[in-house]
Design a protein around this motif. Structure first.
Motif, PDB file in Angstrom:
ATOM      1  N   ARG A  51     -16.962 -34.854  14.729  1.00 25.34           N
ATOM      2  CA  ARG A  51     -18.361 -34.430  14.637  1.00 25.34           C
ATOM      3  C   ARG A  51     -18.737 -33.531  15.808  1.00 25.34           C
ATOM      4  O   ARG A  51     -18.083 -33.537  16.849  1.00 25.34           O
ATOM      5  N   PRO A  52     -19.829 -32.774  15.657  1.00 21.15           N
ATOM      6  CA  PRO A  52     -20.326 -31.963  16.775  1.00 21.15           C
ATOM      7  C   PRO A  52     -20.713 -32.844  17.968  1.00 21.15           C
ATOM      8  O   PRO A  52     -21.005 -34.036  17.807  1.00 21.15           O
ATOM      9  N   ALA A  53     -20.758 -32.262  19.155  1.00 22.65           N
ATOM     10  CA  ALA A  53     -21.038 -32.991  20.396  1.00 22.65           C
ATOM     11  C   ALA A  53     -22.353 -33.760  20.344  1.00 22.65           C
ATOM     12  O   ALA A  53     -22.441 -34.879  20.847  1.00 22.65           O
ATOM     13  N   MET A  65     -11.440 -40.296  20.639  1.00 24.85           N
ATOM     14  CA  MET A  65     -11.396 -38.975  21.263  1.00 24.85           C
ATOM     15  C   MET A  65     -12.361 -38.075  20.516  1.00 24.85           C
ATOM     16  O   MET A  65     -12.390 -38.079  19.289  1.00 24.85           O
ATOM     17  N   HIS A  66     -13.134 -37.288  21.260  1.00 22.91           N
ATOM     18  CA  HIS A  66     -14.019 -36.327  20.618  1.00 22.91           C
ATOM     19  C   HIS A  66     -13.300 -34.994  20.529  1.00 22.91           C
ATOM     20  O   HIS A  66     -12.973 -34.385  21.536  1.00 22.91           O
ATOM     21  N   MET A  67     -13.021 -34.583  19.292  1.00 23.21           N
ATOM     22  CA  MET A  67     -12.369 -33.293  19.049  1.00 23.21           C
ATOM     23  C   MET A  67     -13.130 -32.613  17.917  1.00 23.21           C
ATOM     24  O   MET A  67     -12.742 -32.690  16.753  1.00 23.21           O
ATOM     25  N   ASP A  68     -14.231 -31.954  18.277  1.00 21.86           N
ATOM     26  CA  ASP A  68     -15.083 -31.261  17.309  1.00 21.86           C
ATOM     27  C   ASP A  68     -14.216 -30.391  16.394  1.00 21.86           C
ATOM     28  O   ASP A  68     -13.366 -29.632  16.862  1.00 21.86           O
ATOM     29  N   LEU A  69     -14.432 -30.516  15.103  1.00 23.08           N
ATOM     30  CA  LEU A  69     -13.636 -29.766  14.126  1.00 23.08           C
ATOM     31  C   LEU A  69     -13.706 -28.273  14.376  1.00 23.08           C
ATOM     32  O   LEU A  69     -12.718 -27.566  14.181  1.00 23.08           O
ATOM     33  N   ARG A  70     -14.840 -27.782  14.830  1.00 23.03           N
ATOM     34  CA  ARG A  70     -15.018 -26.342  15.070  1.00 23.03           C
ATOM     35  C   ARG A  70     -14.620 -25.933  16.491  1.00 23.03           C
ATOM     36  O   ARG A  70     -14.813 -24.793  16.871  1.00 23.03           O
ATOM     37  N   GLY A  71     -14.052 -26.876  17.247  1.00 26.70           N
ATOM     38  CA  GLY A  71     -13.703 -26.571  18.638  1.00 26.70           C
ATOM     39  C   GLY A  71     -12.356 -27.127  19.034  1.00 26.70           C
ATOM     40  O   GLY A  71     -11.308 -26.604  18.655  1.00 26.70           O
ATOM     41  N   ARG A  72     -12.374 -28.221  19.788  1.00 28.18           N
ATOM     42  CA  ARG A  72     -11.164 -28.785  20.392  1.00 28.18           C
ATOM     43  C   ARG A  72     -10.122 -29.305  19.404  1.00 28.18           C
ATOM     44  O   ARG A  72      -8.977 -29.522  19.780  1.00 28.18           O
ATOM     45  N   PHE A  73     -10.503 -29.540  18.162  1.00 26.83           N
ATOM     46  CA  PHE A  73      -9.569 -30.133  17.208  1.00 26.83           C
ATOM     47  C   PHE A  73      -8.302 -29.293  17.055  1.00 26.83           C
ATOM     48  O   PHE A  73      -7.208 -29.829  16.891  1.00 26.83           O
ATOM     49  N   ASP A  92     -19.159 -38.591  10.191  1.00 30.48           N
ATOM     50  CA  ASP A  92     -20.278 -39.503   9.943  1.00 30.48           C
ATOM     51  C   ASP A  92     -20.016 -40.461   8.789  1.00 30.48           C
ATOM     52  O   ASP A  92     -20.115 -41.661   8.930  1.00 30.48           O
ATOM     53  N   SER A  93     -19.738 -39.888   7.620  1.00 28.82           N
ATOM     54  CA  SER A  93     -19.632 -40.694   6.410  1.00 28.82           C
ATOM     55  C   SER A  93     -18.957 -39.885   5.308  1.00 28.82           C
ATOM     56  O   SER A  93     -18.526 -38.756   5.538  1.00 28.82           O
ATOM     57  N   GLU A  94     -18.936 -40.454   4.128  1.00 30.36           N
ATOM     58  CA  GLU A  94     -18.331 -39.771   2.988  1.00 30.36           C
ATOM     59  C   GLU A  94     -19.206 -38.650   2.440  1.00 30.36           C
ATOM     60  O   GLU A  94     -18.815 -37.951   1.517  1.00 30.36           O
ATOM     61  N   VAL A  95     -20.374 -38.448   3.013  1.00 33.51           N
ATOM     62  CA  VAL A  95     -21.264 -37.398   2.533  1.00 33.51           C
ATOM     63  C   VAL A  95     -20.743 -36.011   2.916  1.00 33.51           C
ATOM     64  O   VAL A  95     -20.854 -35.066   2.150  1.00 33.51           O
TER      65      VAL A  95
END
Length: 147
Positions: A51-53, A65-73, A92-95
């Motif tokens: 998720r975003p920060a 670990m936080h690895m934002d999909l649009r960044g560190r991932f 977050d969820s399945e949404v």
């Protein structure tokens, strides 16, 4: 638990009307429910929150670990990451489809033990499992135990 209901209602009301639901499964990965995710957590799997920060700061699986999909991932593609490391990837969820997209990438990068936690942080929160808020002293523990 009662304090979570208004939070979830507010979050649901803020979703766009055309929210895309995440797929039920991702080829090459194992979809896990919240209880299976907790078992993996208890046995040292690495949890990755994509998720975003801002959302990470609201709360996350403790030790994830936080690895934002649009960044560190994207750094997960680097060769120093052991490809047999058990990874539990969630958002977050399945949404939303973010965790499914991240899982697809991890599988494409050659990771062999990828777990798609489709229910995500909201499911984790509903069960009152260990949660963190990026506070001092929160640590990530990795075990080499066989899962």
């Amino acid at each position: 638990m009662h304090r979570l209901i208004p939070l979830l209602c507010a979050w649901l009301a803020s979703l766009p009307l055309a929210a895309q639901e995440a797929p039920l499964e991702v080829r090459g990965a194992i979809t896990v429910n919240v209880m299976q995710a907790k078992h993996l957590y208890d046995h040292g799997a690495v949890f990755i929150d994509v998720r975003p920060a801002r959302e990470w700061g609201w709360g996350h699986v403790e030790g994830a670990m936080h690895m934002d999909l649009r960044g560190r991932f994207a750094g997960l593609a680097q060769p120093q990451w052991p490809r047999d490391l058990p990874l539990v990837i969630y958002c977050d969820s399945e949404v939303g489809p973010q965790s499914a997209q991240a899982v697809e990438q991890a599988v494409a990068w050659g990771f062999s033990r990828v777990f798609y936690f489709r229910g995500g942080y909201f499911a984790w929160q509903l069960f009152d499992f260990p949660m963190g808020k990026a506070t001092a002293g929160e640590a990530l523990a990795v075990s080499s135990s066989d899962l």
